[in-house]
Design a protein around this motif. Structure first.
Motif, PDB file in Angstrom:
ATOM      1  N   THR A  51       8.396 -13.643  32.842  1.00 18.29           N
ATOM      2  CA  THR A  51       7.665 -13.822  34.105  1.00 18.29           C
ATOM      3  C   THR A  51       7.861 -15.220  34.695  1.00 18.29           C
ATOM      4  O   THR A  51       8.164 -15.361  35.884  1.00 18.29           O
ATOM      5  N   ALA A  52       7.690 -16.246  33.861  1.00 18.29           N
ATOM      6  CA  ALA A  52       7.792 -17.623  34.374  1.00 18.29           C
ATOM      7  C   ALA A  52       9.208 -17.913  34.862  1.00 18.29           C
ATOM      8  O   ALA A  52       9.402 -18.562  35.901  1.00 18.29           O
ATOM      9  N   SER A  53      10.196 -17.399  34.135  1.00 19.31           N
ATOM     10  CA  SER A  53      11.584 -17.622  34.522  1.00 19.31           C
ATOM     11  C   SER A  53      11.881 -16.957  35.869  1.00 19.31           C
ATOM     12  O   SER A  53      12.524 -17.543  36.742  1.00 19.31           O
ATOM     13  N   VAL A  54      11.389 -15.742  36.050  1.00 22.44           N
ATOM     14  CA  VAL A  54      11.634 -15.017  37.306  1.00 22.44           C
ATOM     15  C   VAL A  54      10.971 -15.748  38.478  1.00 22.44           C
ATOM     16  O   VAL A  54      11.583 -15.928  39.535  1.00 22.44           O
ATOM     17  N   ARG A  55       9.741 -16.189  38.268  1.00 23.81           N
ATOM     18  CA  ARG A  55       9.042 -16.881  39.371  1.00 23.81           C
ATOM     19  C   ARG A  55       9.753 -18.172  39.752  1.00 23.81           C
ATOM     20  O   ARG A  55       9.890 -18.496  40.934  1.00 23.81           O
ATOM     21  N   ALA A  56      10.211 -18.915  38.741  1.00 22.67           N
ATOM     22  CA  ALA A  56      10.909 -20.169  39.023  1.00 22.67           C
ATOM     23  C   ALA A  56      12.235 -19.905  39.739  1.00 22.67           C
ATOM     24  O   ALA A  56      12.596 -20.592  40.704  1.00 22.67           O
ATOM     25  N   LEU A  57      12.942 -18.876  39.274  1.00 25.41           N
ATOM     26  CA  LEU A  57      14.225 -18.520  39.883  1.00 25.41           C
ATOM     27  C   LEU A  57      14.045 -18.142  41.352  1.00 25.41           C
ATOM     28  O   LEU A  57      14.760 -18.633  42.236  1.00 25.41           O
ATOM     29  N   VAL A  58      13.090 -17.258  41.613  1.00 22.78           N
ATOM     30  CA  VAL A  58      12.883 -16.761  42.975  1.00 22.78           C
ATOM     31  C   VAL A  58      12.435 -17.903  43.895  1.00 22.78           C
ATOM     32  O   VAL A  58      12.907 -18.032  45.037  1.00 22.78           O
ATOM     33  N   ALA A  59      11.548 -18.772  43.394  1.00 22.79           N
ATOM     34  CA  ALA A  59      11.098 -19.907  44.212  1.00 22.79           C
ATOM     35  C   ALA A  59      12.264 -20.829  44.543  1.00 22.79           C
ATOM     36  O   ALA A  59      12.386 -21.305  45.685  1.00 22.79           O
ATOM     37  N   ALA A  60      13.129 -21.076  43.579  1.00 24.23           N
ATOM     38  CA  ALA A  60      14.275 -21.963  43.820  1.00 24.23           C
ATOM     39  C   ALA A  60      15.239 -21.362  44.837  1.00 24.23           C
ATOM     40  O   ALA A  60      15.730 -22.060  45.735  1.00 24.23           O
ATOM     41  N   VAL A  61      15.484 -20.062  44.735  1.00 22.37           N
ATOM     42  CA  VAL A  61      16.395 -19.400  45.684  1.00 22.37           C
ATOM     43  C   VAL A  61      15.794 -19.437  47.091  1.00 22.37           C
ATOM     44  O   VAL A  61      16.476 -19.763  48.072  1.00 22.37           O
ATOM     45  N   ALA A  62      14.510 -19.098  47.185  1.00 21.27           N
ATOM     46  CA  ALA A  62      13.864 -19.072  48.509  1.00 21.27           C
ATOM     47  C   ALA A  62      13.858 -20.449  49.149  1.00 21.27           C
ATOM     48  O   ALA A  62      14.075 -20.593  50.363  1.00 21.27           O
ATOM     49  N   GLU A  63      13.619 -21.458  48.337  1.00 21.28           N
ATOM     50  CA  GLU A  63      13.609 -22.837  48.850  1.00 21.28           C
ATOM     51  C   GLU A  63      15.001 -23.219  49.381  1.00 21.28           C
ATOM     52  O   GLU A  63      15.147 -23.740  50.484  1.00 21.28           O
ATOM     53  N   ALA A  64      16.027 -22.917  48.601  1.00 21.63           N
ATOM     54  CA  ALA A  64      17.389 -23.335  48.960  1.00 21.63           C
ATOM     55  C   ALA A  64      17.951 -22.519  50.118  1.00 21.63           C
ATOM     56  O   ALA A  64      18.712 -23.036  50.943  1.00 21.63           O
ATOM     57  N   GLN A  65      17.604 -21.231  50.188  1.00 22.59           N
ATOM     58  CA  GLN A  65      18.217 -20.341  51.193  1.00 22.59           C
ATOM     59  C   GLN A  65      17.270 -20.022  52.356  1.00 22.59           C
ATOM     60  O   GLN A  65      17.588 -19.198  53.195  1.00 22.59           O
ATOM     61  N   GLY A  66      16.093 -20.678  52.372  1.00 15.73           N
ATOM     62  CA  GLY A  66      15.159 -20.479  53.476  1.00 15.73           C
ATOM     63  C   GLY A  66      14.540 -19.091  53.481  1.00 15.73           C
ATOM     64  O   GLY A  66      14.277 -18.522  54.545  1.00 15.73           O
ATOM     65  N   GLY A  67      14.297 -18.532  52.291  1.00 17.19           N
ATOM     66  CA  GLY A  67      13.671 -17.209  52.178  1.00 17.19           C
ATOM     67  C   GLY A  67      14.552 -16.252  51.402  1.00 17.19           C
ATOM     68  O   GLY A  67      15.597 -16.647  50.865  1.00 17.19           O
ATOM     69  N   ILE A  68      14.105 -14.999  51.289  1.00 20.53           N
ATOM     70  CA  ILE A  68      14.903 -13.947  50.646  1.00 20.53           C
ATOM     71  C   ILE A  68      14.746 -12.675  51.485  1.00 20.53           C
ATOM     72  O   ILE A  68      13.633 -12.202  51.704  1.00 20.53           O
ATOM     73  N   ASP A  69      15.864 -12.164  51.988  1.00 19.64           N
ATOM     74  CA  ASP A  69      15.854 -10.940  52.798  1.00 19.64           C
ATOM     75  C   ASP A  69      16.171  -9.708  51.973  1.00 19.64           C
ATOM     76  O   ASP A  69      15.683  -8.613  52.276  1.00 19.64           O
ATOM     77  N   VAL A  70      17.039  -9.871  50.987  1.00 20.82           N
ATOM     78  CA  VAL A  70      17.528  -8.726  50.206  1.00 20.82           C
ATOM     79  C   VAL A  70      17.500  -9.080  48.722  1.00 20.82           C
ATOM     80  O   VAL A  70      18.023 -10.131  48.328  1.00 20.82           O
ATOM     81  N   LEU A  71      16.889  -8.205  47.923  1.00 15.88           N
ATOM     82  CA  LEU A  71      16.928  -8.344  46.459  1.00 15.88           C
ATOM     83  C   LEU A  71      17.733  -7.190  45.876  1.00 15.88           C
ATOM     84  O   LEU A  71      17.399  -6.020  46.115  1.00 15.88           O
ATOM     85  N   CYS A  72      18.771  -7.515  45.120  1.00 18.58           N
ATOM     86  CA  CYS A  72      19.492  -6.503  44.346  1.00 18.58           C
ATOM     87  C   CYS A  72      19.106  -6.714  42.883  1.00 18.58           C
ATOM     88  O   CYS A  72      19.579  -7.657  42.237  1.00 18.58           O
ATOM     89  N   SER A  73      18.218  -5.858  42.393  1.00 14.18           N
ATOM     90  CA  SER A  73      17.718  -5.962  41.024  1.00 14.18           C
ATOM     91  C   SER A  73      18.649  -5.146  40.129  1.00 14.18           C
ATOM     92  O   SER A  73      18.504  -3.932  39.995  1.00 14.18           O
ATOM     93  N   ASN A  74      19.609  -5.842  39.547  1.00 11.03           N
ATOM     94  CA  ASN A  74      20.735  -5.175  38.878  1.00 11.03           C
ATOM     95  C   ASN A  74      20.834  -5.499  37.386  1.00 11.03           C
ATOM     96  O   ASN A  74      21.457  -4.738  36.643  1.00 11.03           O
ATOM     97  N   ALA A  75      20.214  -6.603  36.939  1.00 13.07           N
ATOM     98  CA  ALA A  75      20.384  -7.028  35.543  1.00 13.07           C
ATOM     99  C   ALA A  75      19.987  -5.903  34.596  1.00 13.07           C
ATOM    100  O   ALA A  75      18.954  -5.258  34.785  1.00 13.07           O
ATOM    101  N   GLY A  76      20.814  -5.676  33.596  1.00 16.96           N
ATOM    102  CA  GLY A  76      20.478  -4.628  32.630  1.00 16.96           C
ATOM    103  C   GLY A  76      21.354  -4.714  31.407  1.00 16.96           C
ATOM    104  O   GLY A  76      22.434  -5.311  31.432  1.00 16.96           O
ATOM    105  N   ILE A  77      20.860  -4.128  30.324  1.00 19.36           N
ATOM    106  CA  ILE A  77      21.638  -4.065  29.077  1.00 19.36           C
ATOM    107  C   ILE A  77      21.666  -2.611  28.621  1.00 19.36           C
ATOM    108  O   ILE A  77      20.787  -1.820  28.980  1.00 19.36           O
ATOM    109  N   PHE A  78      22.700  -2.275  27.839  1.00 21.49           N
ATOM    110  CA  PHE A  78      22.786  -0.888  27.360  1.00 21.49           C
ATOM    111  C   PHE A  78      23.274  -0.804  25.918  1.00 21.49           C
ATOM    112  O   PHE A  78      24.286  -0.152  25.626  1.00 21.49           O
TER     113      PHE A  78
END
Ligand code: NAP
Length: 257
Positions: free
Chosen positions: A68-95
């Motif tokens: 949770t903490a890693s995701v929140r930090a990641l998303v905040a950093a991206v939004a700060e650098a790119q002026g927001g987030i319009d599209v999320l592609c939630s793709n990470a996965g393991i099999f």
């Protein structure tokens, strides 16, 4: 012709290889500013540098979607650098594979934690930014395995991929209030590093079971994701699209003869 994603801020998780990297490249070539994420920073930065070498706007942000903490930090950093987030592609996965006799509770928690909980955490963290976007878009990478088919060794994986779709259907209703859509791509067998790790015998047997007689490319999935991200797909939400070369269609091996 779809309207351009030029200038849109996009976050793709699980993008240091395979399908996520394919999505990042296709979206960036459409003019989007793309943030790519994965756990291992060195590899992630190397692929981001490769895409920037093509003149594309791609930056790397390391993070673990199951934390949770890693995701929140990641998303905040991206939004700060790119002026927001319009599209999320939630793709990470393991099999990882394991039969019912072999699977441990820890195996189950790890796969569900990354594949299913990871999607929930990323969508939740991106919500404030998607709400502010002109139109918000979420694209989940699920699978045919679980929602449509089964395969020995992937009970936990199939459960995680079906869980993403259960999550999506209620999320679609809640997000509709903010003009945000959420949809899922369901790849068949796509030639990625993760798939190649399963061995040539697996790759050959899978290709033989596909009516189009080849495994998919990462671009096959990326262009479907691109459609879901487009302005023109604005009346489409809570839906899933199978991209598998017809693999789920044959009733028996005789149908492929
Ligand atoms: P891949 O080549 O193994 O790539 C997986 C990516 O996810 C890597 O960037 C990996 O980087 C990242 N990742 C793994 N765990 C993570 C975590 N906890 N947090 C953040 N990033 C993480 O896999 P792929 O074949 O492209 O698969 C991508 C997605 O497509 C998965 O959701 C998979 O279930 C789905 N899918 C694939 C196929 C197929 O045939 N390939 C078929 C159906 C569905 P790090 O290890 O550095 O974190």
């Amino acid at each position: 012709m779809l309207s351009s994603l030029s200038g849109k801020s996009v976050l793709v998780t699980g993008a240091s290889s395979g399908i996520g990297l394919g999505i990042a490249g296709v979206f960036a070539r459409q003019g989007a500013r793309v943030a790519i994420s994965a756990r291992h920073a060195d590899k992630l930065e190397a692929v981001a540098a490769g895409l920037r070498g093509e003149g594309l706007q791609v930056q790397a942000y390391a993070g673990d979607v199951a934390d949770t903490a890693s995701v929140r930090a990641l998303v905040a950093a991206v939004a700060e650098a790119q002026g927001g987030i319009d599209v999320l592609c939630s793709n990470a996965g393991i099999f990882p594979s394991g039969t019912l006799d072999e699977l441990t509770a820890e195996d189950w928690d790890q796969v569900l934690g990354i594949n299913a909980k990871g999607s929930f955490l990323c969508v939740q963290a991106c919500l404030p930014y998607l709400r502010k976007a002109e139109y918000g878009r979420v694209i989940l990478t699920s699978s045919i395995t679980g929602p449509v088919t089964g395969f020995p060794g992937w009970a936990h994986y199939g459960a995680s991929k079906a869980a993403q779709l259960g999550f999506m259907r209620t999320a679609a209703i809640e997000l509709a209030r903010d003009n945000i859509t959420i949809n899922a791509v369901l790849p068949g067998n796509i030639l990625t590093e993760g798939l190649l790790d399963m061995g040539q015998a697996y790759v050959d047997s899978m290709a033989a079971s596909v009516p189009l007689k080849r495994l998919g490319s990462v671009e096959d999935i990326a262009y479907a994701a691109l459609f879901f991200a487009s302005q023109e797909a604005g009346y489409l939400t809570g839906q899933s699209l199978v991209i598998d070369g017809g693999q789920i269609l044959p009733e028996s091996l005789a149908a492929l003869a």
